[in-house]
Each structure stands twice: as C-alpha cells, then as structure tokens.
Enzyme design. Structure first.
Site, short mmCIF file in Angstrom:
data_model
loop_
_atom_site.label_atom_id
_atom_site.label_comp_id
_atom_site.label_asym_id
_atom_site.label_seq_id
_atom_site.Cartn_x
_atom_site.Cartn_y
_atom_site.Cartn_z
N ASP A 102 -25.65 -23.89 -29.63
CA ASP A 102 -24.46 -23.73 -30.45
C ASP A 102 -24.64 -22.46 -31.30
O ASP A 102 -25.00 -21.43 -30.75
CB ASP A 102 -24.23 -25.01 -31.27
CG ASP A 102 -22.88 -25.08 -31.97
OD1 ASP A 102 -21.91 -25.50 -31.32
OD2 ASP A 102 -22.79 -24.69 -33.15
N TYR A 205 -18.25 -19.79 -39.00
CA TYR A 205 -17.04 -19.46 -38.24
C TYR A 205 -16.28 -18.31 -38.89
O TYR A 205 -15.70 -17.47 -38.19
CB TYR A 205 -16.14 -20.70 -38.12
CG TYR A 205 -16.80 -21.80 -37.32
CD1 TYR A 205 -16.55 -21.95 -35.95
CD2 TYR A 205 -17.70 -22.68 -37.92
CE1 TYR A 205 -17.17 -22.93 -35.22
CE2 TYR A 205 -18.33 -23.68 -37.19
CZ TYR A 205 -18.07 -23.80 -35.84
OH TYR A 205 -18.69 -24.77 -35.10
N HIS A 268 -21.77 -31.12 -24.69
CA HIS A 268 -22.21 -30.00 -25.51
C HIS A 268 -23.60 -30.18 -26.10
O HIS A 268 -24.35 -29.22 -26.25
CB HIS A 268 -21.20 -29.79 -26.65
CG HIS A 268 -21.60 -28.75 -27.64
ND1 HIS A 268 -21.75 -27.42 -27.30
CD2 HIS A 268 -21.90 -28.84 -28.97
CE1 HIS A 268 -22.10 -26.73 -28.38
NE2 HIS A 268 -22.21 -27.57 -29.40
#
Length: 288
Positions: A102, A205, A268
């Site tokens: 990630d 982000y 994921h």
C-alpha cells in the site's frame, strides 16, 4: 497485541518526528513498510519467517502507529527519508532488502530512487506508483483517494467513528475478511483513534500531487536498477480490491528488472490474507 511475537520495540528521534519500529532476527537487513489503514502490525505473520535468516526492521511510518504525528512531511520523498535515516544513520546498515505494501510501496520506491546503491532487492505489494503513467485512482473507482484529499471534511466525518470507517476497508478490500480479526482490529484502532492519527493518514493522500511531481522527475532521471518483485492481489471488485497485474505493469515503467506475480484468492491485504504464500515468495526472491 500478540505477546508471542518475538520483536523488540524501539524509538528513533529524527528531530521533527519520533519513529517507532520493531526488530527481530539476525542477518542481512530486510525493511518492511506498511500501508494505510495499518501499522507495523500488518507484518505479524511475515516477521517470524523472515527473522529466521534476516534482521527484520518494521517501522511505523511517520504519523501512524506509535510514531509521532507531525503536521507536515507526508510526501513519500520525506517519508522515505525518515526510513533511510533510521536504517542507515541510526541502525548503520549500508544496504538492505526492502518490502512495501500500500503506501509503503510508493515510499519504498522513493527510497530506492534516492539510494539505489543501498537497496539490494525490492518487493512491492498491491499498489502502483503515482506518476508512473498508470491510473493510480482507477478513474475515481478508488473513491476514498478524493475523499481523503478533502481538507477537514474527512476528519470531521470520521471522528468518533474510526472503527466503523476503518472496518469497512478491512472487510471490503480483503477477499478473506476474517484475515483481520477482532483482536487485530483492536490493535489498529488503538493507534488510529489517537489524536492526529486519522489526519496523518489522510495526509498521505493529500500529498499525491507532490508525489506525482517527485516521481516523474525520478522516472525521467533513471529506471531503478535493482531486481523488483511486484505482487498484486488477484481478486478485485466487488470484494477484494486487489490490483492484479496493475502492480507489475506500474513497476515495469519505473524499474528495469521486474518480476510480476498475482496471488489468486487474495485481495488487497496480501501479508494478512496470504502470509504463507508471501513468505514463500519472499524467501525465494531474496535467496536468488
């Protein structure tokens, strides 16, 4: 927390940030970089296997886990420099293996681009590299990228609801949702409910535009020379959110020597959904 996991907890004071990290084993160094919404704890099934032959270093990234939560510095170039200072300056390793999942993946890429001579081999798990030419947010399909990038709103809507919000990701992004147990959830929430933790996570982000700019410069300058193993989760929508071949396709744009794998029946959260298969792949790749 699982008290049977044989790790030593440490802190490194880097000035603007205090980095928590765990270590285990002995031998050549392997650095494990976690993602969001996780901490070093995502490697709990991987550390014992690697520690039989390697010194394993698993930090909590800036702002997350038990590391401190500065207001700034969440571009991956800065986060990667935290890891470099920890591993090279404080722990004294001139070279090491590197694994990132990630957001740990783009952080690993930034570290490898800054210090290609130090990273012997690199493994990237179920993520792509912002700015590589691919579609990082899948045309908005990964809706949380935009939500997390919206200042203040994400904090306001998740405050006091961290368990509800994060549990949705653990269940929905995993093909095997029971891979993250209630006890694991408690450990993750222990840190994510602390003041500033959600804001720090969202900041990863919010730094995407800067990451894209930094990565484009790196890509123009050179492709990574070290061997890279890129693994994607094979199950995507509606349950799993695995990147599949996107991970190896992305890394092929930024590195010269890339081997790609796709783990079937896996979403994921590869280190938790398919730990045995990942341990086998890591052992084989690092021993080659």
């Amino acid at each position: 927390m699982n008290q049977d996991l044989d790790v030593k907890h440490n802190f490194a004071d880097l000035g603007d940030v205090l980095i928590h990290y765990v270590m285990a084993g002995a031998g050549p160094a392997i650095v494990l970089l976690h993602g969001w919404p996780q901490t070093w704890w995502e490697w709990r099934h991987i550390i014992p296997s690697l520690a039989m032959n390697y010194t394993v270093i698993a930090p909590d990234l800036r702002g997350l886990g038990d590391s401190s939560r500065p207001l700034n510095g969440y571009d991956k170039k800065t986060v990667a420099n935290d890891i470099w200072r920890l591993v090279n300056e404080i722990l004294g390793y001139k070279s090491f293996f590197l694994v990132g999942h990630d957001w740990g993946g783009p952080t690993a890429y930034a570290l490898a681009a800054a210090h290609p001579e130090a990273v012997e081999k690199m493994v990237i798990l179920d993520v792509t590299i912002p700015g590589c030419g691919g579609d990082f947010s899948e045309g908005g399909r990964r809706w949380h990228h935009q939500f997390h990038s919206t200042p203040d709103l994400a904090e306001a809507l998740t405050q006091g609801r961290e368990g509800i919000y994060l549990s949705w990701f653990y269940r929905t992004f995993a093909y095997k949702p029971d891979s993250i147990t209630n006890e694991d959830l408690k450990e993750y929430l222990r840190t994510y409910v602390q003041p500033g933790a959600m804001r720090a996570g969202f900041s990863y982000y919010r730094a995407i535009p800067q990451d894209i700019e930094d990565n484009k410069k790196n890509i123009q300058k050179m492709k990574l020379p070290m061997p890279v193993l890129a693994i994607g989760g094979g199950v995507s929508y509606p349950n799993g959110r695995g990147r599949g071949k996107q991970t190896s396709e992305s890394l092929a744009r930024v590195a010269d020597n890339v081997t790609g794998e796709v783990f079937d029946y896996c979403g994921h959260f590869i280190p938790e959904e398919a730990p045995s298969r990942l341990n086998d792949s890591l052992a084989r790749f690092f021993a080659e």
